[in-house]
Every structure is written in structure tokens, then in C-alpha cells.
Scaffold this active site. Structure first.
Site, PDB file in Angstrom:
ATOM      1  N   ARG A 142      94.431 -11.854  20.322  1.00 61.43           N
ATOM      2  CA  ARG A 142      93.121 -12.377  19.868  1.00 61.43           C
ATOM      3  C   ARG A 142      92.089 -11.244  19.858  1.00 61.43           C
ATOM      4  O   ARG A 142      91.279 -11.115  18.953  1.00 61.43           O
ATOM      5  CB  ARG A 142      92.604 -13.490  20.800  1.00 61.43           C
ATOM      6  CG  ARG A 142      93.564 -14.629  21.128  1.00 61.43           C
ATOM      7  CD  ARG A 142      93.621 -15.638  20.004  1.00 61.43           C
ATOM      8  NE  ARG A 142      94.353 -15.196  18.858  1.00 61.43           N
ATOM      9  CZ  ARG A 142      95.699 -15.072  18.789  1.00 61.43           C
ATOM     10  NH1 ARG A 142      96.452 -15.359  19.824  1.00 61.43           N
ATOM     11  NH2 ARG A 142      96.289 -14.655  17.685  1.00 61.43           N
ATOM     12  N   GLN A 200      80.657 -21.219  20.445  1.00 58.53           N
ATOM     13  CA  GLN A 200      81.890 -21.533  21.196  1.00 58.53           C
ATOM     14  C   GLN A 200      82.878 -20.387  21.034  1.00 58.53           C
ATOM     15  O   GLN A 200      83.927 -20.381  21.662  1.00 58.53           O
ATOM     16  CB  GLN A 200      82.520 -22.815  20.651  1.00 58.53           C
ATOM     17  CG  GLN A 200      81.641 -24.044  20.798  1.00 58.53           C
ATOM     18  CD  GLN A 200      82.177 -25.206  19.972  1.00 58.53           C
ATOM     19  OE1 GLN A 200      83.063 -25.931  20.393  1.00 58.53           O
ATOM     20  NE2 GLN A 200      81.630 -25.383  18.773  1.00 58.53           N
ATOM     21  N   VAL A 215      84.682 -16.737  21.134  1.00 59.60           N
ATOM     22  CA  VAL A 215      84.783 -15.642  22.096  1.00 59.60           C
ATOM     23  C   VAL A 215      84.650 -14.286  21.387  1.00 59.60           C
ATOM     24  O   VAL A 215      84.625 -13.250  22.035  1.00 59.60           O
ATOM     25  CB  VAL A 215      86.104 -15.710  22.908  1.00 59.60           C
ATOM     26  CG1 VAL A 215      86.140 -16.975  23.760  1.00 59.60           C
ATOM     27  CG2 VAL A 215      87.337 -15.639  22.012  1.00 59.60           C
ATOM     28  N   ASP A 216      84.564 -14.312  20.050  1.00 59.29           N
ATOM     29  CA  ASP A 216      84.381 -13.041  19.332  1.00 59.29           C
ATOM     30  C   ASP A 216      82.930 -12.578  19.449  1.00 59.29           C
ATOM     31  O   ASP A 216      82.056 -13.318  19.931  1.00 59.29           O
ATOM     32  CB  ASP A 216      84.827 -13.168  17.856  1.00 59.29           C
ATOM     33  CG  ASP A 216      83.929 -14.083  17.020  1.00 59.29           C
ATOM     34  OD1 ASP A 216      82.698 -13.889  17.033  1.00 59.29           O
ATOM     35  OD2 ASP A 216      84.452 -14.994  16.346  1.00 59.29           O
ATOM     36  N   HIS A 271      82.186 -20.347  25.736  1.00 61.56           N
ATOM     37  CA  HIS A 271      83.585 -20.236  26.159  1.00 61.56           C
ATOM     38  C   HIS A 271      83.986 -18.806  26.507  1.00 61.56           C
ATOM     39  O   HIS A 271      85.171 -18.487  26.531  1.00 61.56           O
ATOM     40  CB  HIS A 271      84.510 -20.820  25.071  1.00 61.56           C
ATOM     41  CG  HIS A 271      84.298 -22.295  24.853  1.00 61.56           C
ATOM     42  ND1 HIS A 271      84.682 -22.969  23.719  1.00 61.56           N
ATOM     43  CD2 HIS A 271      83.714 -23.232  25.665  1.00 61.56           C
ATOM     44  CE1 HIS A 271      84.351 -24.252  23.835  1.00 61.56           C
ATOM     45  NE2 HIS A 271      83.754 -24.433  24.992  1.00 61.56           N
ATOM     46  N   THR A 318      82.546 -26.103  13.213  1.00 61.40           N
ATOM     47  CA  THR A 318      83.201 -26.615  14.435  1.00 61.40           C
ATOM     48  C   THR A 318      83.655 -28.045  14.194  1.00 61.40           C
ATOM     49  O   THR A 318      82.951 -28.828  13.545  1.00 61.40           O
ATOM     50  CB  THR A 318      82.279 -26.549  15.673  1.00 61.40           C
ATOM     51  OG1 THR A 318      82.921 -27.227  16.766  1.00 61.40           O
ATOM     52  CG2 THR A 318      80.907 -27.154  15.441  1.00 61.40           C
ATOM     53  N   SER A 319      84.831 -28.366  14.752  1.00 62.41           N
ATOM     54  CA  SER A 319      85.368 -29.724  14.590  1.00 62.41           C
ATOM     55  C   SER A 319      84.723 -30.694  15.573  1.00 62.41           C
ATOM     56  O   SER A 319      84.996 -31.892  15.521  1.00 62.41           O
ATOM     57  CB  SER A 319      86.882 -29.700  14.794  1.00 62.41           C
ATOM     58  OG  SER A 319      87.184 -29.262  16.112  1.00 62.41           O
TER      59      SER A 319
HETATM   60  P1  OAD Z   1      88.324 -25.921  15.539  1.00 66.40           P
HETATM   61  O1  OAD Z   1      89.527 -25.179  15.101  1.00 66.40           O
HETATM   62  O2  OAD Z   1      88.514 -27.162  16.316  1.00 66.40           O
HETATM   63  O3  OAD Z   1      87.451 -26.306  14.270  1.00 66.40           O
HETATM   64  C1  OAD Z   1      87.154 -25.343  13.301  1.00 66.40           C
HETATM   65  C2  OAD Z   1      86.299 -25.985  12.248  1.00 66.40           C
HETATM   66  O4  OAD Z   1      85.971 -24.957  11.316  1.00 66.40           O
HETATM   67  C3  OAD Z   1      86.981 -27.109  11.468  1.00 66.40           C
HETATM   68  O5  OAD Z   1      86.136 -28.254  11.480  1.00 66.40           O
HETATM   69  C4  OAD Z   1      87.134 -26.529  10.073  1.00 66.40           C
HETATM   70  O6  OAD Z   1      86.974 -27.491   9.054  1.00 66.40           O
HETATM   71  C5  OAD Z   1      86.022 -25.521  10.037  1.00 66.40           C
HETATM   72  N1  OAD Z   1      86.210 -24.420   9.080  1.00 66.40           N
HETATM   73  C6  OAD Z   1      87.342 -23.821   8.674  1.00 66.40           C
HETATM   74  N2  OAD Z   1      87.078 -22.836   7.800  1.00 66.40           N
HETATM   75  C7  OAD Z   1      85.724 -22.793   7.663  1.00 66.40           C
HETATM   76  C8  OAD Z   1      84.816 -22.002   6.902  1.00 66.40           C
HETATM   77  N3  OAD Z   1      85.241 -21.026   6.105  1.00 66.40           N
HETATM   78  N4  OAD Z   1      83.496 -22.257   7.011  1.00 66.40           N
HETATM   79  C9  OAD Z   1      83.042 -23.251   7.834  1.00 66.40           C
HETATM   80  N5  OAD Z   1      83.844 -24.031   8.556  1.00 66.40           N
HETATM   81  C10 OAD Z   1      85.174 -23.814   8.472  1.00 66.40           C
HETATM   82  O7  OAD Z   1      87.374 -24.866  16.291  1.00 66.40           O
HETATM   83  P2  OAD Z   1      86.139 -25.161  17.251  1.00 66.40           P
HETATM   84  O8  OAD Z   1      85.449 -26.421  16.896  1.00 66.40           O
HETATM   85  O9  OAD Z   1      85.352 -23.916  17.334  1.00 66.40           O
HETATM   86  O10 OAD Z   1      87.997 -23.385  23.091  1.00 66.40           O
HETATM   87  O11 OAD Z   1      86.934 -25.365  18.617  1.00 66.40           O
HETATM   88  C11 OAD Z   1      86.227 -25.515  19.807  1.00 66.40           C
HETATM   89  C12 OAD Z   1      87.002 -24.931  20.930  1.00 66.40           C
HETATM   90  O12 OAD Z   1      88.351 -25.414  20.907  1.00 66.40           O
HETATM   91  C13 OAD Z   1      87.178 -23.420  20.859  1.00 66.40           C
HETATM   92  O13 OAD Z   1      86.057 -22.718  21.338  1.00 66.40           O
HETATM   93  C14 OAD Z   1      88.384 -23.188  21.711  1.00 66.40           C
HETATM   94  C15 OAD Z   1      89.247 -24.314  21.207  1.00 66.40           C
HETATM   95  O14 OAD Z   1      90.220 -24.770  22.062  1.00 66.40           O
HETATM   96  C16 OAD Z   1      88.711 -22.824  24.082  1.00 66.40           C
HETATM   97  O15 OAD Z   1      89.713 -22.165  23.879  1.00 66.40           O
HETATM   98  C17 OAD Z   1      88.151 -23.085  25.434  1.00 66.40           C
END
Ligand code: OAD
Length: 253
Positions: free
Chosen positions: A79, A109, A111-112, A127, A194-195
Site C-alpha cells: 500500500r 479516511q 491513509v495516503d 484512519h 466514500t461508501s
Molecule cells: P470504499 O471502498 O468503501 O468506498 C469507495 C467509494 O469510492 C465507493 O462509494 C465508490 O463508488 C467511490 N469511488 C470509486 N471511484 C471513484 C471516483 N473516481 N471518484 C469518486 N468516488 C469514487 O472506501 P471508503 O469509504 O473510503 O478503513 O472506506 C472506508 C474505510 O474502509 C477505509 O478508510 C478503510 C476501509 O476498510 C480501514 O482500513 C480502517
């Protein structure tokens, strides 16, 4: 000699110092993996997301660290390598431009470090930060990681094995209280990429006022999400965020 001269430079500075008296709207931005997707960093839950290839219990939990720390380090090394090779994209850059007009606070959220490398000045990481390591005994002993590898045998000053400075499932989220305060003081709230699946991060928007305008940029943004005053932009961040920034400057500055 210099002190006796009238100094125009000081006068200019004085005028600029008066500016903070003019209140700027505060924009609070919650970002997730989607904002970095167009920089080449995988999200977690999309079709090709990390959690489709790895079980999070096996790489991102205290139990995994206890059972097989070398595998956990290797997961985060990959990563980290990916992050170091990536560059900020148009969405990260557009958020920097907002700072010319608003008081901008970013709660990520991710880590980058792409927000920081783009130039955003006020970023908190819910995170953790992949380019840092910390003692596995004392969370206050935090170090930058030189390069992309953290290996077994790399020690903190207290003699303990270094671990990635990230939050694992089941661990506390120490920055959450600060994030709540930021959300409470928002005049405008943006949610990007974010989802909204992971708590407590996914609850942050609930701390913003009901009347606060909210914008959610995500190609899969869920229309059923129950947020007052919400405008959904079902688009990729790289195109939608620059447009949204222009809209905010034109309508709210
Ligand atoms: P997710 O992978 O759950 O969600 C990513 C979101 O980004 C989805 O809703 C996609 O539709 C959207 N997406 C994809 N490509 C995109 C783009 N080009 N522009 C805009 N949106 C786009 O990631 P997070 O919600 O960040 O935590 O996940 C939250 C946490 O779950 C992370 O921080 C990590 C993970 O487990 C830990 O590891 C503690």
C-alpha cells in the site's frame, strides 16, 4: 538605520492582518478512497477493491498482527509503495483552490498523503497515515517511514517492533472527537468518494447542522442516504470536484 525609515512593507502586512476579521465560510470535507482512485490507488469495496482480494481480518486487525505480523507488514508495504508512486489528481488539487475563498478543513479516511502533497493545509487522518510507523507498545512514538518498506526487526526507541501508523478494525479512532467538532462548525459539508460503510467515520455528516448545505460526490452515491439538505453528484471526483469548487466559489464565497 532601517528602524527609522517608514516601512511600506509593514503597512501592507498590517492591512493583511486585518483580513481575518472578515469571516470566511467554513467548508468541511470528508473524503474516502474514491478521491484517490483516479490517482491509481485501489478503493476497498468496489469490484476490484482491496477487500475483494484480501480478508480485512487477515491484514487489518490486531488479531492478524498478533498471528502473522510479517504478512501484515507486507500488505501495508505494498500500500505504501502504491501511495509513494501515486500523484494527487484534479480532485485533490481543486480542494486546494477552495482555500483561497473559504476556511477549509479536510477529514480523510485515507491513509495516503495526497491531500497534503496537493497542498491542502488542514487535513486530519481518521484512519492513520501509511507513510508513518509507530511503536507497537506506545502509540505516541510515531516516526516517518523512509522509503516504502517496514520490516520485522525494525524497532521503535522503546525496543518494540514498529507497526504501520494506521487504525485497524476494532481499534479506537483517536481523531474522531476532533472530526466531530469540525463537522459541528461546518457552514458547508462535502462528502467525496466514500461508501459510508465504516463507522464512526460514516456518522460524521450527522454532526453538521440540518440547514448546512451538503454535497456528496460518488459515482455510486446512494440516493436513499438520509441526509438533510443533500445534493448528490453521481460522478467521478476528478471531474465533479473541480466543477463543485467553481460552483461553491460562485455561490457561497
Ligand atoms: P470504499 O471502498 O468503501 O468506498 C469507495 C467509494 O469510492 C465507493 O462509494 C465508490 O463508488 C467511490 N469511488 C470509486 N471511484 C471513484 C471516483 N473516481 N471518484 C469518486 N468516488 C469514487 O472506501 P471508503 O469509504 O473510503 O478503513 O472506506 C472506508 C474505510 O474502509 C477505509 O478508510 C478503510 C476501509 O476498510 C480501514 O482500513 C480502517
Amino acid at each position: 538605520m532601517f528602524s527609522k525609515q517608514p516601512c511600506k512593507h509593514k503597512l501592507v502586512l498590517y492591512t493583511e492582518k486585518a483580513k481575518p476579521g472578515v469571516m470566511q465560510n467554513r467548508i468541511v470535507v470528508l473524503t474516502g478512497a474514491g478521491i484517490s482512485a483516479e490517482s491509481g490507488i485501489k478503493t476497498f469495496r468496489d469490484d476490484d477493491g482491496l477487500w475483494k482480494h484480501y480478508r480485512f481480518e487477515e491484514v487489518a486487525s490486531p488479531e492478524a498482527w498478533h498471528k502473522h505480523p510479517g504478512d501484515v507488514l507486507e500488505f501495508y508495504n505494498q500500500r505504501r509503495k502504491n501511495v509513494i508512486e501515486a500523484e494527487p489528481n484534479a480532485a485533490h488539487m481543486a480542494l486546494v483552490n477552495l482555500e483561497d475563498y473559504f476556511d477549509v478543513k479536510i477529514i480523510t479516511q485515507n491513509v495516503d498523503d495526497l491531500h497534503e502533497r496537493a497542498g491542502s493545509k488542514d487535513v486530519i487522518h481518521l484512519h492513520g497515515e501509511i507513510r508513518k510507523a509507530r511503536s507497537s507498545n506506545d502509540p505516541s512514538l510515531i516516526y516517518p517511514v523512509e522509503g516504502w518498506e517496514l520490516n520485522m526487526g525494525d524497532k521503535a526507541e522503546d525496543g518494540s517492533q514498529l507497526r504501520p501508523h494506521v487504525v485497524w478494525f476494532g481499534e479506537p479512532v483517536p481523531m474522531f472527537d476532533i472530526a466531530i467538532e469540525m463537522a459541528r462548525e461546518a457552514d458547508i459539508l462535502l462528502i467525496i468518494g466514500t461508501s459510508l460503510n465504516v463507522y464512526p467515520a460514516a456518522s460524521i455528516y450527522q454532526f453538521a447542522g440540518k440547514d448546512v448545505p451538503k454535497f456528496y460526490v460518488d459515482p455510486e452515491a446512494n440516493k436513499t442516504v438520509n441526509i438533510e439538505n443533500l445534493k448528490i453528484m453521481k460522478e467521478k471526483a476528478g471531474t465533479a470536484v473541480p466543477d463543485l469548487v467553481t460552483y461553491l466559489i460562485d455561490n457561497f464565497k
